[in-house]
Scaffold this active site. Structure first.
Site, PDB file in Angstrom:
ATOM      1  N   MET A  94       3.014  -0.664   6.751  1.00 42.30           N
ATOM      2  CA  MET A  94       2.562   0.607   7.311  1.00 42.30           C
ATOM      3  C   MET A  94       3.707   1.545   7.695  1.00 42.30           C
ATOM      4  SD  MET A  94      -0.567   0.223   6.879  1.00 42.30           S
ATOM      5  CE  MET A  94      -1.363   1.537   7.783  1.00 42.30           C
ATOM      6  N   HIS A 113      -1.799   1.136  -3.186  1.00 43.75           N
ATOM      7  CA  HIS A 113      -2.471   2.102  -2.307  1.00 43.75           C
ATOM      8  C   HIS A 113      -3.968   2.088  -2.619  1.00 43.75           C
ATOM      9  CE1 HIS A 113      -2.868   5.607   0.226  1.00 43.75           C
ATOM     10  NE2 HIS A 113      -3.676   6.108  -0.682  1.00 43.75           N
TER      11      HIS A 113
HETATM   12  C1  GRF Z   1      -4.544  -2.732   1.281  1.00 40.39           C
HETATM   13  O1  GRF Z   1      -5.802  -2.123   1.265  1.00 40.39           O
HETATM   14  C2  GRF Z   1      -3.489  -1.848   0.664  1.00 40.39           C
HETATM   15  O2  GRF Z   1      -3.948  -1.046  -0.367  1.00 40.39           O
HETATM   16  C3  GRF Z   1      -3.072  -0.986   1.809  1.00 40.39           C
HETATM   17  O3  GRF Z   1      -3.137  -1.839   2.931  1.00 40.39           O
HETATM   18  C4  GRF Z   1      -4.046  -2.902   2.693  1.00 40.39           C
HETATM   19  C5  GRF Z   1      -3.281  -4.181   2.865  1.00 40.39           C
HETATM   20  O4  GRF Z   1      -4.081  -5.302   2.792  1.00 40.39           O
HETATM   21  N1  GRF Z   1      -1.778  -0.377   1.553  1.00 40.39           N
HETATM   22  P1  GRF Z   1      -3.425  -6.750   2.859  1.00 40.39           P
HETATM   23  O5  GRF Z   1      -2.529  -6.806   4.093  1.00 40.39           O
HETATM   24  O6  GRF Z   1      -2.675  -7.015   1.597  1.00 40.39           O
HETATM   25  O7  GRF Z   1      -4.615  -7.669   3.019  1.00 40.39           O
END
Ligand code: GRF
Length: 206
Positions: A94, A113
Protein backbone atom coordinates in the site's frame (compact mmCIF):
# COMPACT_ATOMS: atom_id res chain seq x y z
CA UNK A 1 14.05 -19.95 -19.31
CA UNK A 2 15.28 -18.18 -16.19
CA UNK A 3 14.37 -18.95 -12.58
CA UNK A 4 13.15 -15.68 -11.14
CA UNK A 5 14.60 -14.77 -7.77
CA UNK A 6 11.47 -13.12 -6.57
CA UNK A 7 10.88 -10.74 -3.67
CA UNK A 8 7.23 -10.08 -2.77
CA UNK A 9 6.17 -6.89 -1.00
CA UNK A 10 2.71 -6.65 0.57
CA UNK A 11 0.72 -5.02 3.32
CA UNK A 12 -2.19 -7.38 3.84
CA UNK A 13 -3.63 -10.81 3.33
CA UNK A 14 -1.11 -12.10 0.82
CA UNK A 15 -3.45 -14.08 -1.40
CA UNK A 16 -1.33 -13.12 -4.42
CA UNK A 17 1.81 -14.33 -2.63
CA UNK A 18 -0.02 -17.59 -1.97
CA UNK A 19 -0.96 -17.91 -5.64
CA UNK A 20 2.68 -17.37 -6.61
CA UNK A 21 3.91 -19.96 -4.08
CA UNK A 22 1.26 -22.42 -5.29
CA UNK A 23 2.19 -21.73 -8.93
CA UNK A 24 5.84 -22.49 -8.16
CA UNK A 25 4.91 -25.68 -6.26
CA UNK A 26 2.78 -26.78 -9.22
CA UNK A 27 5.71 -26.07 -11.56
CA UNK A 28 3.60 -23.57 -13.47
CA UNK A 29 6.22 -20.91 -12.79
CA UNK A 30 10.00 -21.06 -12.74
CA UNK A 31 10.76 -18.90 -9.71
CA UNK A 32 11.89 -18.93 -6.12
CA UNK A 33 10.45 -16.52 -3.56
CA UNK A 34 13.64 -15.35 -1.86
CA UNK A 35 12.04 -12.97 0.65
CA UNK A 36 8.79 -11.31 1.63
CA UNK A 37 8.69 -7.79 3.04
CA UNK A 38 5.80 -5.94 4.65
CA UNK A 39 5.35 -2.45 6.02
CA UNK A 40 2.69 -3.86 8.40
CA UNK A 41 4.09 -5.82 11.36
CA UNK A 42 1.16 -8.22 11.76
CA UNK A 43 0.21 -8.58 8.09
CA UNK A 44 -0.93 -12.08 7.22
CA UNK A 45 1.36 -12.08 4.18
CA UNK A 46 4.29 -12.48 6.64
CA UNK A 47 2.62 -15.53 8.25
CA UNK A 48 2.10 -17.08 4.84
CA UNK A 49 5.79 -16.52 4.05
CA UNK A 50 6.94 -18.09 7.33
CA UNK A 51 4.68 -21.09 6.76
CA UNK A 52 6.38 -21.57 3.40
CA UNK A 53 9.81 -21.14 5.06
CA UNK A 54 10.49 -17.96 3.12
CA UNK A 55 12.49 -15.24 4.96
CA UNK A 56 9.94 -12.65 6.12
CA UNK A 57 10.66 -9.08 7.19
CA UNK A 58 8.72 -6.21 8.63
CA UNK A 59 10.21 -2.85 7.69
CA UNK A 60 8.97 0.06 9.75
CA UNK A 61 8.24 2.85 7.29
CA UNK A 62 7.83 5.64 9.83
CA UNK A 63 5.30 8.44 9.64
CA UNK A 64 4.75 8.57 5.86
CA UNK A 65 1.62 6.53 5.18
CA UNK A 66 1.72 6.35 1.44
CA UNK A 67 5.33 6.16 0.26
CA UNK A 68 8.32 3.92 0.62
CA UNK A 69 11.16 6.37 0.99
CA UNK A 70 14.25 7.39 2.95
CA UNK A 71 15.74 4.91 5.42
CA UNK A 72 12.94 2.41 4.99
CA UNK A 73 13.48 2.35 1.23
CA UNK A 74 17.23 1.77 1.72
CA UNK A 75 16.51 -1.02 4.22
CA UNK A 76 14.19 -2.70 1.72
CA UNK A 77 16.82 -2.44 -1.03
CA UNK A 78 19.46 -3.98 1.22
CA UNK A 79 17.17 -6.88 2.19
CA UNK A 80 16.46 -7.47 -1.52
CA UNK A 81 20.17 -7.51 -2.31
CA UNK A 82 21.12 -9.71 0.64
CA UNK A 83 18.61 -12.29 -0.56
CA UNK A 84 19.66 -12.14 -4.19
CA UNK A 85 16.34 -10.84 -5.51
CA UNK A 86 16.30 -10.03 -9.22
CA UNK A 87 12.57 -9.29 -9.51
CA UNK A 88 10.17 -7.49 -7.17
CA UNK A 89 6.45 -8.27 -7.14
CA UNK A 90 4.23 -5.80 -5.35
CA UNK A 91 1.19 -7.67 -4.08
CA UNK A 92 -1.16 -5.45 -2.13
CA UNK A 93 1.72 -3.21 -1.07
CA UNK A 94 0.00 0.00 0.00
CA UNK A 95 2.87 2.41 -0.64
CA UNK A 96 4.23 4.10 -3.71
CA UNK A 97 7.74 2.91 -4.50
CA UNK A 98 10.23 5.59 -5.45
CA UNK A 99 13.20 6.16 -7.69
CA UNK A 100 15.94 4.39 -5.72
CA UNK A 101 14.15 1.05 -5.66
CA UNK A 102 13.05 1.40 -9.29
CA UNK A 103 16.61 2.23 -10.35
CA UNK A 104 17.97 -0.76 -8.42
CA UNK A 105 15.53 -3.02 -10.34
CA UNK A 106 14.96 -1.46 -13.77
CA UNK A 107 12.03 -3.09 -15.61
CA UNK A 108 11.88 -5.68 -12.84
CA UNK A 109 9.26 -4.28 -10.47
CA UNK A 110 5.71 -5.51 -11.12
CA UNK A 111 2.38 -4.67 -9.53
CA UNK A 112 -1.13 -6.04 -9.61
CA UNK A 113 -4.05 -3.64 -9.51
CA UNK A 114 -7.72 -4.57 -9.06
CA UNK A 115 -9.16 -2.70 -12.06
CA UNK A 116 -8.72 -2.49 -15.80
CA UNK A 117 -6.16 0.32 -15.92
CA UNK A 118 -6.00 3.12 -16.84
CA UNK A 119 -9.50 3.22 -15.33
CA UNK A 120 -9.70 3.53 -11.58
CA UNK A 121 -6.13 3.84 -10.33
CA UNK A 122 -5.56 4.29 -6.61
CA UNK A 123 -7.43 2.94 -3.62
CA UNK A 124 -10.49 0.66 -3.56
CA UNK A 125 -10.50 0.43 -7.34
CA UNK A 126 -13.29 -2.20 -7.37
CA UNK A 127 -15.55 0.21 -5.50
CA UNK A 128 -14.70 3.07 -7.85
CA UNK A 129 -15.62 0.80 -10.78
CA UNK A 130 -18.92 -0.27 -9.21
CA UNK A 131 -19.89 3.30 -8.35
CA UNK A 132 -19.02 4.48 -11.84
CA UNK A 133 -21.32 1.89 -13.34
CA UNK A 134 -18.97 0.00 -15.66
CA UNK A 135 -20.19 -3.41 -16.85
CA UNK A 136 -16.74 -4.97 -17.04
CA UNK A 137 -13.94 -4.75 -14.57
CA UNK A 138 -10.93 -6.92 -13.80
CA UNK A 139 -7.30 -6.75 -12.86
CA UNK A 140 -4.09 -5.50 -14.42
CA UNK A 141 -0.50 -6.65 -13.98
CA UNK A 142 1.93 -3.94 -14.98
CA UNK A 143 5.52 -2.84 -14.69
CA UNK A 144 5.92 -0.16 -12.06
CA UNK A 145 7.07 3.35 -12.91
CA UNK A 146 7.14 6.43 -10.74
CA UNK A 147 3.44 7.18 -11.07
CA UNK A 148 0.53 5.55 -9.27
CA UNK A 149 -0.66 2.54 -11.27
CA UNK A 150 0.66 4.06 -14.52
CA UNK A 151 3.40 1.69 -15.73
CA UNK A 152 3.33 -0.38 -18.96
CA UNK A 153 0.63 -3.04 -18.89
CA UNK A 154 1.69 -6.70 -19.10
CA UNK A 155 -1.72 -8.33 -19.01
CA UNK A 156 -5.30 -7.87 -17.93
CA UNK A 157 -8.13 -10.25 -17.04
CA UNK A 158 -11.74 -9.18 -17.07
CA UNK A 159 -14.82 -9.98 -15.00
CA UNK A 160 -18.46 -9.02 -15.56
CA UNK A 161 -20.09 -6.63 -13.11
CA UNK A 162 -23.42 -8.05 -11.91
CA UNK A 163 -26.48 -5.99 -11.02
CA UNK A 164 -26.45 -7.34 -7.50
CA UNK A 165 -22.75 -6.82 -6.90
CA UNK A 166 -21.57 -5.18 -3.70
CA UNK A 167 -18.04 -3.82 -3.48
CA UNK A 168 -17.10 -7.01 -1.62
CA UNK A 169 -18.59 -9.45 -4.13
CA UNK A 170 -16.99 -7.64 -7.06
CA UNK A 171 -13.62 -7.50 -5.30
CA UNK A 172 -13.81 -11.23 -4.61
CA UNK A 173 -14.49 -12.03 -8.27
CA UNK A 174 -11.61 -9.78 -9.33
CA UNK A 175 -9.27 -11.40 -6.82
CA UNK A 176 -9.96 -14.84 -8.21
CA UNK A 177 -8.66 -13.54 -11.56
CA UNK A 178 -5.67 -11.86 -9.89
CA UNK A 179 -4.39 -15.24 -8.75
CA UNK A 180 -4.25 -16.42 -12.34
CA UNK A 181 -2.97 -13.13 -13.75
CA UNK A 182 0.08 -12.69 -11.54
CA UNK A 183 1.40 -16.20 -12.13
CA UNK A 184 0.82 -15.81 -15.87
CA UNK A 185 2.64 -12.46 -16.02
CA UNK A 186 5.59 -13.77 -14.03
CA UNK A 187 5.76 -16.84 -16.25
CA UNK A 188 5.99 -14.62 -19.33
CA UNK A 189 8.78 -12.66 -17.66
CA UNK A 190 10.67 -15.80 -16.60
CA UNK A 191 10.39 -17.14 -20.14
CA UNK A 192 11.92 -13.96 -21.55
CA UNK A 193 8.75 -13.27 -23.52
CA UNK A 194 8.23 -9.62 -22.55
CA UNK A 195 9.71 -6.59 -24.28
CA UNK A 196 8.84 -3.05 -23.24
CA UNK A 197 8.51 -0.62 -26.15
CA UNK A 198 7.43 2.74 -24.84
CA UNK A 199 4.07 2.21 -23.20
CA UNK A 200 3.53 -1.17 -24.79
CA UNK A 201 4.71 -4.52 -23.51
CA UNK A 202 5.14 -6.82 -26.47
CA UNK A 203 5.00 -10.61 -26.27
CA UNK A 204 7.88 -12.21 -28.11
CA UNK A 205 7.11 -15.32 -30.21
CA UNK A 206 3.39 -14.76 -29.85
C1 GRF B 1 -5.35 -7.11 -4.33
O1 GRF B 1 -6.70 -6.91 -4.61
C2 GRF B 1 -4.46 -6.29 -5.23
O2 GRF B 1 -4.97 -6.09 -6.50
C3 GRF B 1 -4.40 -4.98 -4.51
O3 GRF B 1 -4.40 -5.33 -3.15
C4 GRF B 1 -5.00 -6.60 -2.96
C5 GRF B 1 -3.98 -7.47 -2.28
O4 GRF B 1 -4.48 -8.70 -1.91
N1 GRF B 1 -3.26 -4.20 -4.97
P1 GRF B 1 -3.52 -9.79 -1.27
O5 GRF B 1 -2.79 -9.13 -0.10
O6 GRF B 1 -2.58 -10.30 -2.30
O7 GRF B 1 -4.47 -10.85 -0.77
Amino acid sequence: METLQLAVLGSGNGSNLQAILDGIAARALSAKVVCVISDVANAYILDRARKAEVPAFHVDCGPSKSKLEGEAEQRVISILREHGADTVALAGFMRIVKQDLLRAYPERVLNIHPSLLPSFPGLRAWEQALNYGVRHSGCTVHFVDEGTDTGPIILQRTVLVHDRDTPESLHKRIQSQERIAYVEALRLLANGRLRIEGRRVLRLND
